[in-house]
Enzyme design. Structure first.
Site, PDB file in Angstrom:
ATOM      1  N   HIS A 235     -11.578   4.264   1.181  1.00 26.65           N
ATOM      2  CA  HIS A 235     -10.591   5.347   1.285  1.00 26.65           C
ATOM      3  C   HIS A 235     -11.022   6.614   0.527  1.00 26.65           C
ATOM      4  CE1 HIS A 235      -7.796   2.397   2.950  1.00 26.65           C
ATOM      5  NE2 HIS A 235      -7.916   1.640   1.879  1.00 26.65           N
TER       6      HIS A 235
HETATM    7  C1  BDR Z   1      -5.334   4.479  -1.880  1.00 24.53           C
HETATM    8  O1  BDR Z   1      -4.589   3.639  -2.754  1.00 24.53           O
HETATM    9  C2  BDR Z   1      -5.393   3.180  -3.803  1.00 24.53           C
HETATM   10  O2  BDR Z   1      -5.209   1.824  -4.028  1.00 24.53           O
HETATM   11  C3  BDR Z   1      -6.827   3.547  -3.457  1.00 24.53           C
HETATM   12  O3  BDR Z   1      -7.552   3.883  -4.625  1.00 24.53           O
HETATM   13  C4  BDR Z   1      -6.669   4.736  -2.547  1.00 24.53           C
HETATM   14  O4  BDR Z   1      -6.603   5.944  -3.291  1.00 24.53           O
HETATM   15  C5  BDR Z   1      -5.422   3.808  -0.528  1.00 24.53           C
HETATM   16  O5  BDR Z   1      -4.138   3.619   0.001  1.00 24.53           O
END
Ligand code: BDR
Ligand code: CA
Length: 293
Positions: A235
């Protein structure tokens, strides 16, 4: 490109930060931290550890310890009790700065010409919302905000339509969307298309570079929290990659708002640039190259 990275490390935050810190064209002047994947003292410590691994003395400024109007709800199941999946990182090169995150943002934005500093948001948007409250004119000096968050047409990851970063502090996200800032949002619709598999982990290790090997360990740890998945989404690395390689993303403008009750993105009045597609092979190659130096 002068950059502040606002972050809650976080396995994928760590990979994103390593990429940005090692990139010669990305001048990261501060890491500001927020409670999100784990509590603020740990995200702040982790930011220092990540900078130390990258060999860069980037100052770390602690920010908000809790969302604007609700309790923090960490994501220990994915990121582990240390926020970095138990992967070994060195100790920070120096303690966190005494100046808090919002004060640091104000000072950095004042010290640079208007519209020359980018803000990369890898976690809940609490610090940016506090900047908007405390010094709205300072926030308007930001050149652009690139934020990982939300789910537009995709299902969410913490609710049927809710994504973690937005849902963790929906009031902050709503304030940011309403602020008329140049925001580009990278939702799950795009980030779920950018995935790492076992072959990618091997390719990272084979580079022999410290940042690439640490990223391989982080993705390994990320696999450990799922059963039978063949790949895991990267992500947060989408944020610095979008800054460097806009050609690898497909952008649309959507009219959006945040549902404060569920933390979901919903149709609304705010025109927001949203990344909805990626060239996943291109992103994997760019990340591998960036982490290899
Ligand atoms: C986002 O949520 C966090 O757990 C990850 O680091 C990312 O920024 C993904 O939904
Ligand atoms: Ca994050």
């Amino acid at each position: 490109m002068t950059i502040i990275i606002d972050t809650d490390p976080g396995i994928d935050d760590a990979i994103a930060i390593l990429y940005a810190l090692r990139h010669p064209a990305q001048d990261v002047v501060a890491l500001t931290t927020v409670a999100g994947n784990i509590g603020l003292s740990v995200t702040t410590f982790n930011a220092g550890r990540i900078a130390a691994l990258a060999g860069v003395p980037t100052p770390v400024h602690a920010g908000a310890a809790a969302p604007l109007d609700k309790e923090a709800s960490p994501e220990l199941g994915i990121h582990g009790n240390d926020g970095l999946g138990g992967v070994h990182f060195p100790e920070p090169l120096s303690p966190p700065a005494s100046q808090d995150a919002v004060a640091a943002m104000i000072e950095i934005l004042a010290a640079h010409p208007p519209k020359t500093v980018d803000l990369f948001c890898l976690g809940p948007l609490t610090n940016l919302a506090l900047l908007l409250k405390r010094a709205p004119e300072s926030a308007q000096r930001i050149r652009r905000v690139i934020a990982m968050g939300g789910a537009v047409d995709e299902p969410g990851n913490v609710g049927p339509k809710a994504e973690f970063n937005i849902a963790h502090d929906p009031h902050a996200a709503a304030a940011v969307l309403a602020a008329n800032l140049p925001v580009t949002l990278i939702p799950l619709d795009a980030t779920r298309q950018f995935r790492a598999d076992v072959g990618y982990i091997t390719a990272l290790r084979e580079t022999g570079a410290e940042c690439a090997k640490a990223s391989a360990d982080l993705i390994d740890a990320y696999f450990a929290t799922t059963d039978g998945a063949e790949s895991r989404p990267l992500h947060d690395p989408c944020v610095p990659l979008l800054a460097r390689h806009p050609e690898l993303f497909t952008l649309e403008t959507r009219l959006l708002d945040v549902d404060l009750a569920t933390g979901a993105l919903v149709d609304g009045p705010h025109p927001i640039k949203v990344a909805m597609g990626v060239d996943a092979d291109g992103l994997r190659a760019a990340l591998l190259k960036g982490l290899s130096c």
